[in-house]
Design a protein around this motif. Structure first.
Motif, short mmCIF file in Angstrom:
data_model
loop_
_atom_site.label_atom_id
_atom_site.label_comp_id
_atom_site.label_asym_id
_atom_site.label_seq_id
_atom_site.Cartn_x
_atom_site.Cartn_y
_atom_site.Cartn_z
N UNK A 63 0.83 -1.20 0.00
CA UNK A 63 0.00 0.00 0.00
C UNK A 63 0.86 1.25 0.00
N UNK A 64 0.27 2.34 -0.44
CA UNK A 64 0.99 3.61 -0.51
C UNK A 64 1.15 4.21 0.88
N UNK A 65 2.29 4.81 1.16
CA UNK A 65 2.55 5.45 2.45
C UNK A 65 1.78 6.77 2.52
N UNK A 66 1.31 7.11 3.71
CA UNK A 66 0.56 8.34 3.91
C UNK A 66 1.41 9.31 4.71
#
Length: 118
Positions: free
Chosen positions: A2-5
C-alpha cells in the motif's frame, strides 16, 4: 504494497501534531478509555495520570497528577482521577501511563484527553 501516507504533522501547527500511536486514530471514547485502563490493571501495571499544555507537548516533561496509583485495581477510581485531572486542567492534554514495575519502565502511555490547541 500500500501507498505510504504523510500525516501532515508540523511543529508550527499544534493542532496537527501527532504525539503517540493513538493520536493517529480517532479520539477514544469513554468505552475505549475504560478498555485501556482495564488492560493496564490486568497487566499488573501501576497507573498514573499526567498532563501538559498543548504548546509544550513535544517536551519531555509532563506534570504528574498526584502520585502514581501503586497497586490500584479499581478501574472506576482510576477513571475518576483522570476525569478530575481533566476538569482541573481543561486546556491541557491528559495522558494515562501504565508503569511496569518489573521492567522498570512505562508499559504504555496514551493521551486520553486532548487539550485545546492555539
Amino acid at each position: 504494497m500500500s501507498e505510504m501516507i504523510d500525516y501532515k504533522s508540523r511543529l508550527n501547527d499544534p493542532s496537527s501534531r501527532k504525539f503517540e500511536t493513538f493520536s493517529y486514530l480517532p479520539a477514544m471514547d469513554d468505552a475505549s478509555i475504560r478498555k485501556q485502563v482495564e488492560y493496564i490493571v490486568k497487566k499488573g501495571w501501576n497507573p498514573a495520570i499526567e498532563h501538559t499544555e498543548p504548546e509544550y507537548l513535544m517536551d519531555n516533561y509532563w506534570y504528574m497528577w498526584k502520585l502514581p496509583m501503586f497497586g490500584e485495581t479499581d478501574v472506576d477510581h482510576i477513571l475518576a482521577e483522570a476525569d478530575a485531572c481533566h476538569k482541573a486542567n481543561p486546556n491541557n492534554h491528559v495522558r494515562l501511563v501504565g508503569y511496569d514495575n518489573f521492567a522498570q519502565s512505562q508499559g504504555t502511555a496514551m493521551v486520553i484527553y486532548r487539550g485545546k490547541t492555539v
